[in-house]
Design a protein around this motif. Structure first.
Motif, PDB file in Angstrom:
ATOM      1  N   ILE A  33       0.637  -1.237  -0.005  1.00 27.05           N
ATOM      2  CA  ILE A  33       0.197  -0.062   0.083  1.00 27.05           C
ATOM      3  C   ILE A  33       0.554   1.377   0.207  1.00 27.05           C
ATOM      4  CG2 ILE A  33      -1.779   1.125   1.442  1.00 27.05           C
ATOM      5  CD1 ILE A  33      -2.694  -1.225   2.674  1.00 27.05           C
ATOM      6  N   TYR A  34       0.900   1.889  -0.758  1.00 25.81           N
ATOM      7  CA  TYR A  34       1.494   3.201  -1.222  1.00 25.81           C
ATOM      8  C   TYR A  34       0.664   4.380  -0.223  1.00 25.81           C
ATOM      9  CZ  TYR A  34       4.798   0.615  -3.877  1.00 25.81           C
ATOM     10  OH  TYR A  34       5.735  -1.178  -4.239  1.00 25.81           O
ATOM     11  N   THR A  35       1.246   5.323  -0.358  1.00 31.52           N
ATOM     12  CA  THR A  35       1.182   7.248   0.093  1.00 31.52           C
ATOM     13  C   THR A  35       0.279   7.345  -0.390  1.00 31.52           C
ATOM     14  OG1 THR A  35       2.342   6.835   2.028  1.00 31.52           O
ATOM     15  CG2 THR A  35      -0.237   6.052   2.543  1.00 31.52           C
ATOM     16  N   GLU A  36       0.056   8.839  -1.355  1.00 31.74           N
ATOM     17  CA  GLU A  36       0.800   9.646  -2.199  1.00 31.74           C
ATOM     18  C   GLU A  36      -0.366  10.853  -2.004  1.00 31.74           C
ATOM     19  OE1 GLU A  36       3.442   9.538  -4.565  1.00 31.74           O
ATOM     20  OE2 GLU A  36       3.429   7.386  -4.594  1.00 31.74           O
ATOM     21  N   SER A  37       0.037  11.322  -2.510  1.00 34.37           N
ATOM     22  CA  SER A  37      -0.628  13.402  -2.815  1.00 34.37           C
ATOM     23  C   SER A  37      -1.709  13.378  -2.662  1.00 34.37           C
ATOM     24  CB  SER A  37       0.252  14.571  -2.703  1.00 34.37           C
ATOM     25  OG  SER A  37       0.297  14.300  -4.300  1.00 34.37           O
ATOM     26  N   THR A  38      -2.975  14.134  -2.300  1.00 37.90           N
ATOM     27  CA  THR A  38      -3.250  15.174  -3.121  1.00 37.90           C
ATOM     28  C   THR A  38      -4.064  16.304  -2.454  1.00 37.90           C
ATOM     29  OG1 THR A  38      -6.216  14.580  -2.888  1.00 37.90           O
ATOM     30  CG2 THR A  38      -5.197  14.340  -1.167  1.00 37.90           C
ATOM     31  N   HIS A  39      -5.015  17.066  -3.017  1.00 41.18           N
ATOM     32  CA  HIS A  39      -5.113  18.938  -3.174  1.00 41.18           C
ATOM     33  C   HIS A  39      -5.694  19.061  -2.058  1.00 41.18           C
ATOM     34  CE1 HIS A  39      -3.903  22.711  -4.020  1.00 41.18           C
ATOM     35  NE2 HIS A  39      -4.581  23.356  -3.963  1.00 41.18           N
ATOM     36  N   HIS A  40      -5.513  18.897  -0.762  1.00 42.96           N
ATOM     37  CA  HIS A  40      -6.956  19.070  -0.414  1.00 42.96           C
ATOM     38  C   HIS A  40      -6.469  19.771   1.375  1.00 42.96           C
ATOM     39  CE1 HIS A  40     -10.964  18.117   1.198  1.00 42.96           C
ATOM     40  NE2 HIS A  40     -10.739  18.025   1.513  1.00 42.96           N
ATOM     41  N   ASP A  41      -7.369  19.246   1.983  1.00 42.61           N
ATOM     42  CA  ASP A  41      -6.808  19.853   4.362  1.00 42.61           C
ATOM     43  C   ASP A  41      -7.461  18.854   4.408  1.00 42.61           C
ATOM     44  OD1 ASP A  41      -8.996  20.440   4.066  1.00 42.61           O
ATOM     45  OD2 ASP A  41      -8.795  23.503   3.611  1.00 42.61           O
ATOM     46  N   GLY A  42      -7.588  19.824   6.172  1.00 40.98           N
ATOM     47  CA  GLY A  42      -7.649  18.489   7.036  1.00 40.98           C
ATOM     48  C   GLY A  42      -8.108  19.823   8.006  1.00 40.98           C
ATOM     49  N   GLY A  43      -8.275  19.165   9.486  1.00 37.49           N
ATOM     50  CA  GLY A  43      -9.154  19.616  10.188  1.00 37.49           C
ATOM     51  C   GLY A  43     -10.164  19.555  11.172  1.00 37.49           C
ATOM     52  N   ARG A  44      -9.777  19.361  12.153  1.00 36.07           N
ATOM     53  CA  ARG A  44     -11.415  19.271  12.704  1.00 36.07           C
ATOM     54  C   ARG A  44     -11.909  19.755  14.839  1.00 36.07           C
ATOM     55  NH1 ARG A  44     -12.693  13.917  12.415  1.00 36.07           N
ATOM     56  NH2 ARG A  44     -13.700  13.552  14.423  1.00 36.07           N
ATOM     57  N   GLY A  45     -10.830  20.816  14.760  1.00 35.86           N
ATOM     58  CA  GLY A  45     -11.072  22.100  14.976  1.00 35.86           C
ATOM     59  C   GLY A  45     -10.665  23.344  14.871  1.00 35.86           C
ATOM     60  N   PHE A  46     -10.480  23.986  15.391  1.00 32.76           N
ATOM     61  CA  PHE A  46     -10.299  25.621  14.506  1.00 32.76           C
ATOM     62  C   PHE A  46      -9.039  25.493  14.154  1.00 32.76           C
ATOM     63  CE2 PHE A  46     -13.551  26.751  18.370  1.00 32.76           C
ATOM     64  CZ  PHE A  46     -13.793  27.570  17.324  1.00 32.76           C
TER      65      PHE A  46
END
Length: 373
Positions: free
Chosen positions: A224-237
């Motif tokens: 299983i290879y982990t590659e990029s995407t164009h996004h973001d993340g976060g669950r709080g402020f």
């Protein structure tokens, strides 16, 4: 007059302090997860994709496109009526017993939005599971459509690897992940996301955090290879403290790519060059808008990206469970079906719970959404 003004100001200040206190204590609830710290944070700081206190996309561009504004989008959402953003009918679905699928069968079972079960060469993989019926930490937040939430954590078999594309609520669900912990051998997630799992009771042995360009050996011939995407993340402020991923799954019998969430970029051509044989592409297709096109692809871009990946088959996901955008609920399926007619890949549009036989090129799928109001 001055006394009245002082009383008004005092009352307002008290209300503000109460509101701040309520938010502060509410944010202490476990569903918000945890920010990385200690050794985990030190490892994050060594990533070439972490700069100035947050993870960054390979190509920096604004989330809101030119000609649009965040305030304007929020105002339209509050004041404008968008038709058919949710179905009136209950969605048709199939309740497949995942625990009795023969180990030698290569299958995908999609649960709506971006949650799916993959069994490949005997390895059981669960991706972005959300079974709580909601995509929000708030009690009155986004709810699943009728008929779209028929699976629970109890329905899942023992899972070899649970994959997380990113830590937004519609992909990382506290209640689901907490309930699945005893069934999951390993979790593969982006750098930083392990802090959520650790807070929720997962052991250090279970959590595998990866950067872009990393890999996890599953067994001989299976990686299983982990590659990029164009996004973001976060669950709080605080945003972008956990890295967002796409996955390339290489097994002895076939290769599968899962895009995760993210806007269109040149990465699809690069993925195709790096992994020249993709049997199935599982592509984000839904909850899009031209205003935030940079982080969620439009259907035209999904079709283009699948073509650039040179995938033989494509399964569109990120639709038919939650309303997170302004388009009609079935528009992603309508548009990608029309756009895919002249393409070299085969489009799969299963009902929720329907078994996709990955080795069966003759399997057909109904346009089930056309009968739903």
């Amino acid at each position: 007059m001055m006394n009245i003004l002082k009383r008004v100001i005092t009352v307002l200040l008290c209300l503000i302090l109460i509101a701040v206190a309520v938010v502060y204590f509410y944010m202490k609830q476990p569903q918000f997860g945890a920010l990385p710290e200690g050794v985990r944070l030190e490892r994050i700081k060594k990533s070439p994709h972490y700069r100035d206190g947050k993870f960054r996309n390979l190509e920096e561009k604004p989330t809101i496109a030119e000609g649009y504004s965040l305030v304007g989008e929020l105002w339209e959402s509050l004041t404008k009526d968008y038709p058919r953003t949710a179905p009136k009918d209950s969605l048709p679905s199939v309740k497949t017993n995942l625990k009795t699928i023969p180990a030698d069968r290569n299958v995908i079972v999609w649960f709506g939005h971006s949650s799916f079960f993959l069994q490949l060469d005997g390895v059981k993989i669960l991706v972005d599971p959300v079974f709580s019926g909601k995509a929000s930490p708030l009690p009155w937040g986004v709810k699943a459509y009728k008929g779209s939430d028929i699976y629970t954590a109890e329905d899942m078999p023992e899972i070899d690897y649970m994959l997380l594309s990113h830590d937004h609520y519609d992909h990382l669900d506290y209640e689901t992940v907490k309930a699945l912990q005893p069934k999951v051998k390993y979790v593969i997630c982006g750098l930083g996301a392990g802090s959520h799992y650790q807070k929720w009771g997962y052991t250090g042995r279970q959590i595998i955090e990866k950067d872009w360009g990393d890999k996890q050996e599953v067994k001989p011939g299976f990686t299983i290879y982990t590659e990029s995407t164009h996004h973001d993340g976060g669950r709080g402020f605080t945003s972008s403290q956990a890295l967002w991923l796409s996955f390339f799954i290489q097994s002895p019998s076939m290769n599968i790519y899962y895009s995760g969430d993210g806007g269109y970029s040149t990465r699809f051509k690069k993925i195709s060059e790096k992994y020249p044989s993709i049997d199935w592409a599982i592509m984000e297709c839904g909850q899009y808008n031209k205003a935030w096109q940079s982080v969620h692809e439009l259907p035209e871009e999904v079709a283009q990206a699948t073509t650039e990946l040179k995938a033989k088959n494509m399964l569109p996901v990120h639709h038919s469970k939650f309303t997170l955008a302004k388009h009609s609920w079935d528009e992603p399926l309508e548009r990608i079906s029309a756009l895919s007619q002249s393409k070299n890949y085969r489009l799969a549009t299963p009902m929720i719970g329907e078994v996709i036989r990955l080795d069966d090129p003759a399997q057909t799928f109904k346009q089930w959404w056309k009968a739903v109001k």
